[in-house]
Design a protein around this motif. Structure first.
Motif, PDB file in Angstrom:
ATOM      1  N   LEU A  43       0.841  -1.193   0.000  1.00 44.17           N
ATOM      2  CA  LEU A  43       0.000   0.000   0.000  1.00 44.17           C
ATOM      3  C   LEU A  43       0.877   1.244   0.000  1.00 44.17           C
ATOM      4  O   LEU A  43       1.830   1.324   0.759  1.00 44.17           O
ATOM      5  CB  LEU A  43      -0.841   0.053   1.277  1.00 44.17           C
ATOM      6  CG  LEU A  43      -2.226  -0.520   1.302  1.00 44.17           C
ATOM      7  CD1 LEU A  43      -2.846  -0.331   2.682  1.00 44.17           C
ATOM      8  CD2 LEU A  43      -3.125   0.061   0.254  1.00 44.17           C
ATOM      9  N   ILE A  44       0.540   2.185  -0.848  1.00 42.98           N
ATOM     10  CA  ILE A  44       1.181   3.491  -0.828  1.00 42.98           C
ATOM     11  C   ILE A  44       0.090   4.505  -0.533  1.00 42.98           C
ATOM     12  O   ILE A  44      -0.862   4.639  -1.305  1.00 42.98           O
ATOM     13  CB  ILE A  44       1.864   3.813  -2.173  1.00 42.98           C
ATOM     14  CG1 ILE A  44       2.948   2.782  -2.475  1.00 42.98           C
ATOM     15  CG2 ILE A  44       2.431   5.238  -2.153  1.00 42.98           C
ATOM     16  CD1 ILE A  44       3.535   2.891  -3.873  1.00 42.98           C
ATOM     17  N   LEU A  45       0.201   5.170   0.609  1.00 47.93           N
ATOM     18  CA  LEU A  45      -0.783   6.169   0.995  1.00 47.93           C
ATOM     19  C   LEU A  45      -0.237   7.542   0.627  1.00 47.93           C
ATOM     20  O   LEU A  45       0.801   7.961   1.136  1.00 47.93           O
ATOM     21  CB  LEU A  45      -1.065   6.103   2.498  1.00 47.93           C
ATOM     22  CG  LEU A  45      -1.548   4.755   3.032  1.00 47.93           C
ATOM     23  CD1 LEU A  45      -1.805   4.849   4.531  1.00 47.93           C
ATOM     24  CD2 LEU A  45      -2.795   4.286   2.309  1.00 47.93           C
ATOM     25  N   ASN A  46      -0.924   8.233  -0.255  1.00 45.32           N
ATOM     26  CA  ASN A  46      -0.521   9.562  -0.687  1.00 45.32           C
ATOM     27  C   ASN A  46      -1.259  10.598   0.170  1.00 45.32           C
ATOM     28  O   ASN A  46      -2.462  10.756   0.051  1.00 45.32           O
ATOM     29  CB  ASN A  46      -0.832   9.764  -2.170  1.00 45.32           C
ATOM     30  CG  ASN A  46      -0.411  11.128  -2.666  1.00 45.32           C
ATOM     31  OD1 ASN A  46       0.270  11.874  -1.975  1.00 45.32           O
ATOM     32  ND2 ASN A  46      -0.811  11.451  -3.870  1.00 45.32           N
ATOM     33  N   PHE A  47      -0.495  11.290   1.023  1.00 43.59           N
ATOM     34  CA  PHE A  47      -1.066  12.276   1.938  1.00 43.59           C
ATOM     35  C   PHE A  47      -1.019  13.693   1.365  1.00 43.59           C
ATOM     36  O   PHE A  47      -1.258  14.650   2.089  1.00 43.59           O
ATOM     37  CB  PHE A  47      -0.285  12.254   3.258  1.00 43.59           C
ATOM     38  CG  PHE A  47      -0.735  11.197   4.239  1.00 43.59           C
ATOM     39  CD1 PHE A  47      -1.280  10.004   3.822  1.00 43.59           C
ATOM     40  CD2 PHE A  47      -0.575  11.404   5.598  1.00 43.59           C
ATOM     41  CE1 PHE A  47      -1.669   9.043   4.729  1.00 43.59           C
ATOM     42  CE2 PHE A  47      -0.962  10.458   6.523  1.00 43.59           C
ATOM     43  CZ  PHE A  47      -1.512   9.274   6.090  1.00 43.59           C
ATOM     44  N   LYS A  78       3.483   8.745   1.692  1.00 36.52           N
ATOM     45  CA  LYS A  78       4.209   9.741   0.903  1.00 36.52           C
ATOM     46  C   LYS A  78       3.548  11.109   0.993  1.00 36.52           C
ATOM     47  O   LYS A  78       2.362  11.207   1.260  1.00 36.52           O
ATOM     48  CB  LYS A  78       4.244   9.323  -0.577  1.00 36.52           C
ATOM     49  CG  LYS A  78       4.945   8.020  -0.833  1.00 36.52           C
ATOM     50  CD  LYS A  78       4.857   7.637  -2.284  1.00 36.52           C
ATOM     51  CE  LYS A  78       6.141   8.068  -2.943  1.00 36.52           C
ATOM     52  NZ  LYS A  78       6.264   7.622  -4.325  1.00 36.52           N
ATOM     53  N   ASN A  79       4.350  12.133   0.708  1.00 33.84           N
ATOM     54  CA  ASN A  79       3.859  13.513   0.572  1.00 33.84           C
ATOM     55  C   ASN A  79       3.145  14.016   1.826  1.00 33.84           C
ATOM     56  O   ASN A  79       2.069  14.606   1.740  1.00 33.84           O
ATOM     57  CB  ASN A  79       2.943  13.650  -0.645  1.00 33.84           C
ATOM     58  CG  ASN A  79       3.622  13.200  -1.918  1.00 33.84           C
ATOM     59  OD1 ASN A  79       4.767  13.552  -2.174  1.00 33.84           O
ATOM     60  ND2 ASN A  79       2.937  12.408  -2.719  1.00 33.84           N
ATOM     61  N   GLY A  95       8.665   6.706  14.033  1.00 36.74           N
ATOM     62  CA  GLY A  95       9.556   5.564  14.188  1.00 36.74           C
ATOM     63  C   GLY A  95       8.901   4.234  13.874  1.00 36.74           C
ATOM     64  O   GLY A  95       9.567   3.215  13.759  1.00 36.74           O
ATOM     65  N   ILE A  96       7.587   4.229  13.750  1.00 34.55           N
ATOM     66  CA  ILE A  96       6.820   3.004  13.496  1.00 34.55           C
ATOM     67  C   ILE A  96       6.466   2.883  12.016  1.00 34.55           C
ATOM     68  O   ILE A  96       6.520   1.808  11.432  1.00 34.55           O
ATOM     69  CB  ILE A  96       5.528   2.998  14.337  1.00 34.55           C
ATOM     70  CG1 ILE A  96       5.861   3.008  15.822  1.00 34.55           C
ATOM     71  CG2 ILE A  96       4.645   1.814  13.987  1.00 34.55           C
ATOM     72  CD1 ILE A  96       4.663   3.261  16.717  1.00 34.55           C
ATOM     73  N   LEU A  97       6.062   4.006  11.410  1.00 33.11           N
ATOM     74  CA  LEU A  97       5.591   4.030  10.025  1.00 33.11           C
ATOM     75  C   LEU A  97       6.736   4.295   9.068  1.00 33.11           C
ATOM     76  O   LEU A  97       7.730   4.909   9.437  1.00 33.11           O
ATOM     77  CB  LEU A  97       4.525   5.116   9.863  1.00 33.11           C
ATOM     78  CG  LEU A  97       3.322   5.047  10.786  1.00 33.11           C
ATOM     79  CD1 LEU A  97       2.453   6.285  10.615  1.00 33.11           C
ATOM     80  CD2 LEU A  97       2.515   3.787  10.549  1.00 33.11           C
ATOM     81  N   THR A  98       6.580   3.841   7.840  1.00 35.10           N
ATOM     82  CA  THR A  98       7.544   4.160   6.779  1.00 35.10           C
ATOM     83  C   THR A  98       7.023   5.383   6.042  1.00 35.10           C
ATOM     84  O   THR A  98       5.991   5.318   5.374  1.00 35.10           O
ATOM     85  CB  THR A  98       7.709   2.969   5.813  1.00 35.10           C
ATOM     86  OG1 THR A  98       8.067   1.809   6.571  1.00 35.10           O
ATOM     87  CG2 THR A  98       8.777   3.270   4.771  1.00 35.10           C
ATOM     88  N   ILE A  99       7.735   6.494   6.218  1.00 37.97           N
ATOM     89  CA  ILE A  99       7.301   7.776   5.662  1.00 37.97           C
ATOM     90  C   ILE A  99       8.372   8.266   4.704  1.00 37.97           C
ATOM     91  O   ILE A  99       9.552   8.302   5.043  1.00 37.97           O
ATOM     92  CB  ILE A  99       7.066   8.803   6.767  1.00 37.97           C
ATOM     93  CG1 ILE A  99       6.032   8.272   7.775  1.00 37.97           C
ATOM     94  CG2 ILE A  99       6.619  10.142   6.183  1.00 37.97           C
ATOM     95  CD1 ILE A  99       5.928   9.067   9.046  1.00 37.97           C
ATOM     96  N   GLU A 100       7.950   8.644   3.516  1.00 38.50           N
ATOM     97  CA  GLU A 100       8.894   9.114   2.493  1.00 38.50           C
ATOM     98  C   GLU A 100       8.642  10.574   2.185  1.00 38.50           C
ATOM     99  O   GLU A 100       7.526  11.025   2.095  1.00 38.50           O
ATOM    100  CB  GLU A 100       8.705   8.273   1.237  1.00 38.50           C
ATOM    101  CG  GLU A 100       9.729   8.506   0.178  1.00 38.50           C
ATOM    102  CD  GLU A 100       9.525   7.559  -0.978  1.00 38.50           C
ATOM    103  OE1 GLU A 100       8.809   7.927  -1.928  1.00 38.50           O
ATOM    104  OE2 GLU A 100      10.039   6.432  -0.906  1.00 38.50           O
TER     105      GLU A 100
END
Length: 100
Positions: A43-47, A78-79, A95-100
């Motif tokens: 899943l890629i969540l675009n914020f 992302k974003n 520290g828990i989530l993968t955020i780009e």
């Protein structure tokens, strides 16, 4: 809140528009359930167009992350706007989530 899902290669990209709060978090969870319950999901969540995440929204994100860990899946966010990133940092979610 508006949710738009599309497939890109092997990942499901989810564009989120508006707010994830007490009123919308249940719909957010239910809408994505078909994607985050499959073994090896991506899943890629675009914020980019997301303006706010409440504690109810954080709970759903944590639930999806736990499913990712259990099912060898991936969730990438992302974003992220600075205001939401600050919430992630204050709550320890950065520290828990993968955020780009």
């Amino acid at each position: 809140m508006e949710i738009k899902c599309k497939q890109e290669n092997e990942a499901t990209v989810v564009d989120l528009i508006g707010r994830i709060d007490t009123n919308t978090s249940a719909d957010f969870q239910k809408e994505l359930e078909e994607y985050y319950t499959k073994e090896g999901f991506s899943l890629i969540l675009n914020f980019e167009n997301l303006d706010f995440v409440s504690s109810a929204g954080l709970r759903v994100l944590l639930l999806i992350q736990k499913k990712a860990n259990a099912l060898k899946g991936k969730m990438l966010i992302k974003n992220v706007k600075p205001e939401i990133q600050e919430v992630f940092e204050m709550t320890g979610f950065s520290g828990i989530l993968t955020i780009e």
